[in-house]
Motif scaffolding. Structure first.
Motif, PDB file in Angstrom:
ATOM      1  N   ILE A  40      -9.746  23.050  48.280  1.00  0.00           N
ATOM      2  CA  ILE A  40      -9.779  21.590  48.404  1.00  0.00           C
ATOM      3  C   ILE A  40      -8.360  21.061  48.583  1.00  0.00           C
ATOM      4  O   ILE A  40      -7.382  21.788  48.398  1.00  0.00           O
ATOM      5  N   THR A  41      -8.281  19.786  48.929  1.00  0.00           N
ATOM      6  CA  THR A  41      -6.978  19.124  49.012  1.00  0.00           C
ATOM      7  C   THR A  41      -6.903  18.071  47.908  1.00  0.00           C
ATOM      8  O   THR A  41      -7.844  17.308  47.711  1.00  0.00           O
ATOM      9  N   ILE A  42      -5.786  18.059  47.215  1.00  0.00           N
ATOM     10  CA  ILE A  42      -5.553  17.031  46.202  1.00  0.00           C
ATOM     11  C   ILE A  42      -4.391  16.166  46.686  1.00  0.00           C
ATOM     12  O   ILE A  42      -3.325  16.685  47.036  1.00  0.00           O
ATOM     13  N   LEU A  55       3.983  16.274  38.707  1.00  0.00           N
ATOM     14  CA  LEU A  55       2.554  16.484  38.448  1.00  0.00           C
ATOM     15  C   LEU A  55       1.953  17.431  39.492  1.00  0.00           C
ATOM     16  O   LEU A  55       1.198  18.352  39.159  1.00  0.00           O
ATOM     17  N   ALA A  56       2.327  17.208  40.765  1.00  0.00           N
ATOM     18  CA  ALA A  56       1.776  18.055  41.830  1.00  0.00           C
ATOM     19  C   ALA A  56       2.187  19.518  41.624  1.00  0.00           C
ATOM     20  O   ALA A  56       1.380  20.436  41.796  1.00  0.00           O
ATOM     21  N   PHE A 172      -4.599  12.742  54.544  1.00  0.00           N
ATOM     22  CA  PHE A 172      -5.837  13.437  54.208  1.00  0.00           C
ATOM     23  C   PHE A 172      -6.819  12.454  53.577  1.00  0.00           C
ATOM     24  O   PHE A 172      -7.057  12.497  52.362  1.00  0.00           O
ATOM     25  N   PRO A 173      -7.399  11.542  54.394  1.00  0.00           N
ATOM     26  CA  PRO A 173      -8.310  10.545  53.814  1.00  0.00           C
ATOM     27  C   PRO A 173      -9.559  11.174  53.199  1.00  0.00           C
ATOM     28  O   PRO A 173     -10.233  10.540  52.406  1.00  0.00           O
ATOM     29  N   ASN A 174      -9.847  12.449  53.584  1.00  0.00           N
ATOM     30  CA  ASN A 174     -11.017  13.114  53.003  1.00  0.00           C
ATOM     31  C   ASN A 174     -10.654  14.035  51.842  1.00  0.00           C
ATOM     32  O   ASN A 174     -11.481  14.878  51.450  1.00  0.00           O
ATOM     33  N   ALA A 175      -9.449  13.890  51.323  1.00  0.00           N
ATOM     34  CA  ALA A 175      -9.044  14.744  50.187  1.00  0.00           C
ATOM     35  C   ALA A 175     -10.091  14.624  49.085  1.00  0.00           C
ATOM     36  O   ALA A 175     -10.570  13.526  48.790  1.00  0.00           O
ATOM     37  N   GLU A 176     -10.438  15.758  48.505  1.00  0.00           N
ATOM     38  CA  GLU A 176     -11.514  15.776  47.500  1.00  0.00           C
ATOM     39  C   GLU A 176     -11.109  15.061  46.219  1.00  0.00           C
ATOM     40  O   GLU A 176     -11.934  14.471  45.536  1.00  0.00           O
TER      41      GLU A 176
END
Ligand code: DC
Length: 268
Positions: A40-42, A55-56, A172-176
């Motif tokens: 996934i992408t955060i 944090l990342a 990444f507008p669809n990042a989970e």
């Protein structure tokens, strides 16, 4: 007290077994969690000096993600423009920058260390000199398009956690999972000040605060991809939080997303 030496050794052996089992279980639990998290992408967005990269990085280490620092890319382009004489002290940008970008090689070495070709530029891109001109550079549409292309190439495979200003809204507008970080301005300025001092610079607190506010303003008001919270982002105000609290919060969020734990009540 245990007077019999054999009983004593058995006691020590049993205690050792218990400690080792607890350790093993904690590793297995973490690995189990990691294995159950898909690719996934955060996205971690937010204001300057809110600790997005910290944090990342913690998420990347803890859950085995690739960490990408999009702000570093804008800083790298700024350093390049300064060295090529393509940005003036009054922030006027020479349009020749667009063509010059085609020959620019910015990439991350392991550990998310930014390189310009063979050169490690991680230190240079964090100076006040670069900070003072990065927001005007990041407001240029062709610069943003160039950086976005690179970020998509870097993130082509696997689990990625990326921090920036527009990751959850544009890149990444669809990042989970989307996190939006904020903290009180004086807390942020102090963090940035301390960071610069620890790197051997001699900053003036008022200048650091002014630079922070200017960057926040330019980043939030530019036409292309302004800084704003994605509607589905979880807000984290870490003014009063330490690293341990933050990673516990993020862990709750990630596990909650994949049904591994109850999700925190975090949407503001
Ligand atoms: O996160 P940072 O302070 O290193 O970012 C440097 C600058 O880059 C910041 O002032 C805004 C810009 N930036 C951006 O416009 N979009 C991003 N995704 C990341 C950073």
């Amino acid at each position: 007290m245990i007077s019999n030496p054999i009983a004593f050794y058995i006691f020590v052996w049993l205690a050792g077994c218990c400690i080792f089992s607890v350790y093993l279980l904690s590793i297995l639990k973490l690995n189990h969690t990691i294995m159950r998290i898909p690719d996934i992408t955060i996205a971690v967005d937010g204001y300057s000096s809110t600790g997005k990269s910290t944090l990342a990085r913690l998420i990347a280490q803890h859950f085995d993600f690739l960490y990408l620092d999009s702000g570093a890319m804008y800083r790298g382009v700024t350093l390049f423009a300064q060295e090529q004489g393509l940005i003036a002290p009054d922030n006027t940008i020479d349009p020749a920058l667009e063509a010059a970008l085609e020959g620019l090689d910015l990439h991350f070495a392991p550990g998310t260390i930014l390189h310009m070709g063979e050169r490690n530029i991680e230190k240079e891109i964090r100076t006040m000199e670069v900070s003072s001109q990065v927001s005007p550079i990041a407001a240029v549409p062709y610069v943003r398009a160039w950086v976005d292309r690179r970020l998509h190439d870097f993130a082509a495979s696997g689990r990625v956690v990326m921090d920036g200003r527009d990751i959850g809204t544009t890149v990444f507008p669809n990042a989970e999972i989307k996190i939006f970080m904020t903290a009180r301005p004086e807390v942020r300025a102090q963090r940035r000040f301390d960071e610069l001092v620890s790197k051997g610079e001699s900053p003036v607190f008022e200048e650091v605060m002014k630079n922070l506010q200017e960057r926040d303003y330019i980043d939030s008001h530019r036409e292309t991809s302004p800084l704003r919270r994605a509607e589905d982002a979880f807000v984290l105000d870490n003014s009063e939080m330490g690293f341990t609290d933050e990673i516990a919060w993020a862990e709750g969020l990630i596990r909650g997303k994949f049904g591994l734990l109850d999700a925190p009540d975090a949407i503001a």
